[in-house]
Design an enzyme around this catalytic site. Structure first.
Site, PDB file in Angstrom:
ATOM      1  N   PRO A  59       0.831  -1.213   0.000  1.00 11.59           N
ATOM      2  CA  PRO A  59       0.000   0.000   0.000  1.00 11.59           C
ATOM      3  C   PRO A  59       0.866   1.264   0.000  1.00 11.59           C
ATOM      4  CG  PRO A  59      -0.508  -1.402   1.914  1.00 11.59           C
ATOM      5  CD  PRO A  59       0.604  -2.064   1.174  1.00 11.59           C
ATOM      6  N   GLY A  91       7.115   1.340   2.959  1.00 11.60           N
ATOM      7  CA  GLY A  91       8.258   1.441   2.050  1.00 11.60           C
ATOM      8  C   GLY A  91       7.926   1.268   0.578  1.00 11.60           C
ATOM      9  N   ALA A 103      10.303   3.229  -1.886  1.00 11.20           N
ATOM     10  CA  ALA A 103      11.673   2.698  -1.929  1.00 11.20           C
ATOM     11  C   ALA A 103      11.695   1.314  -2.570  1.00 11.20           C
ATOM     12  CB  ALA A 103      12.263   2.641  -0.522  1.00 11.20           C
ATOM     13  N   ASP A 117      14.908   3.118   4.987  1.00  5.56           N
ATOM     14  CA  ASP A 117      14.003   2.390   4.084  1.00  5.56           C
ATOM     15  C   ASP A 117      14.777   1.720   2.944  1.00  5.56           C
ATOM     16  OD1 ASP A 117      11.919   3.430   5.554  1.00  5.56           O
ATOM     17  OD2 ASP A 117      10.700   3.918   3.792  1.00  5.56           O
TER      18      ASP A 117
END
Ligand code: PMV
Length: 314
Positions: free
Chosen positions: A95, A101, A104, A146
């Site tokens: 999501p 994250g 990323a 992240d």
């Protein structure tokens, strides 16, 4: 060419990690971003297709989009002179804007897919560094946690130093433990709470430095609890981290409703995870309590509940 990258959660230490304190992050293999690179028609250039983000764009029409810039940076780095004719197809079940994250992970999958398309072997550290540059354009002052946990795909201890290399160590986990991840369904772009914390820290640095030190204390104790397989100690540490995040000012009524529901249904501890003001919370549960905590989270309004077993890297 296909590549993927996992989602992630922060077990403890978010926000304070931006100010040089340690944090612990865990990859989430059950949710992933996937990227395929498909040859395009001659002269088509680079086209991105991201149905989950409901977007399709040409690199030439949006050169300053963060993913366009990332792709241009990678092509430059690989010494590619002429724009290739390719489609970069992006799918993700992470999501967005929820502390898991997603951004990323998509960037990491793009770096990996382009590296394999051009026959390059990039180390986890190189992948992480490329993604960090891209995260900086998105978020301003990301700590780097992240991109690191997602590129290394293992539970990590992360401490930012003023200059890289940052401290990145695998975390020892003596006993596997189960986390439930409850999504408030409230989307929150990380840079907003991160910016607000910066404003408050500038206004009252003594108070905020003390709060970050208190978070660091929790993170050190959590590392010890994980190394000793002491889940009874870990639960209250998550609760303590949540209390500090509330004081820091990044919690929200929706997060607190889910956290309270998880605790009353028998979770050992619970806290928000990631940037806050929305997104997800995590709850430490036992296999016997997982089902009742999951139901309590759903009854309290969680739009999605994931379960993950955290264990030492194979
Ligand atoms: O991307 P998120 O929402 O999981 O948040 C990242 C964690 C923060 O500590 C809030 C920011 C950062 O860059 O470390």
């Amino acid at each position: 060419m296909h590549a993927s990258a996992p989602g992630k959660i922060i077990l403890c230490g978010e926000h304070a990690v931006v100010y040089g304190r340690p944090a612990i992050a865990i990859p989430l293999n059950d949710v992933r971003a996937r990227v395929s690179i498909i040859p395009g028609a001659p002269g088509s250039g680079v086209c991105f297709d991201a149905p989950d983000l409901r977007r399709r764009w040409l690199i030439t029409s949006a050169p300053h989009d963060p993913l366009s810039e990332l792709t241009l940076a990678i092509l430059r780095r690989f010494g590619v002179q002429r724009m290739p004719d390719i489609e970069i197809a992006i799918t993700s079940d992470i999501p967005i804007a929820s502390g898991m994250g997603s951004g990323a992970a998509i960037a990491t999958a793009i770096v990996r897919a382009l590296a394999s398309a051009y026959g390059r072997n990039l180390s986890a550290a190189e992948v992480s560094a490329l993604v960090y540059e891209s995260e900086q354009r998105f978020h301003g002052t990301p700590s780097g946690i992240d991109n690191t946990v997602i590129a290394y795909e293992q539970a990590i201890w992360f401490q930012r130093r003023s200059e890289p290399p940052h401290q990145i160590e695998p975390i020892a986990i003596a006993e596997p433990f189960t986390l439930l991840i409850g999504d408030t369904g409230v989307r929150s772009a990380t840079r907003l709470p991160v910016g607000e914390v910066r404003r408050r820290w500038q206004e009252d640095p003594i108070r905020y430095e003390a709060l970050f030190d208190a978070v660091a204390d929790v993170v050190y104790q959590a590392r010890r609890a994980l190394a000793e397989g002491d889940r009874a100690a870990l639960g209250p540490l998550l609760d303590r981290n949540q209390a500090l995040l509330e004081e820091i000012g990044v919690s929200s009524p929706e997060l607190e409703r889910l956290i309270a529901a998880a605790r009353s249904a028998g979770a050992r501890g619970a806290k928000l995870s990631g940037g806050g003001w929305g997104g997800v919370m995590i709850a430490l549960v036992e296999p016997e309590t997982a089902q009742q905590v999951r139901q309590a989270l759903q009854a309290a309004g969680a739009t999605r509940v994931l379960e993950t077993i955290v264990q030492a890297a194979a």
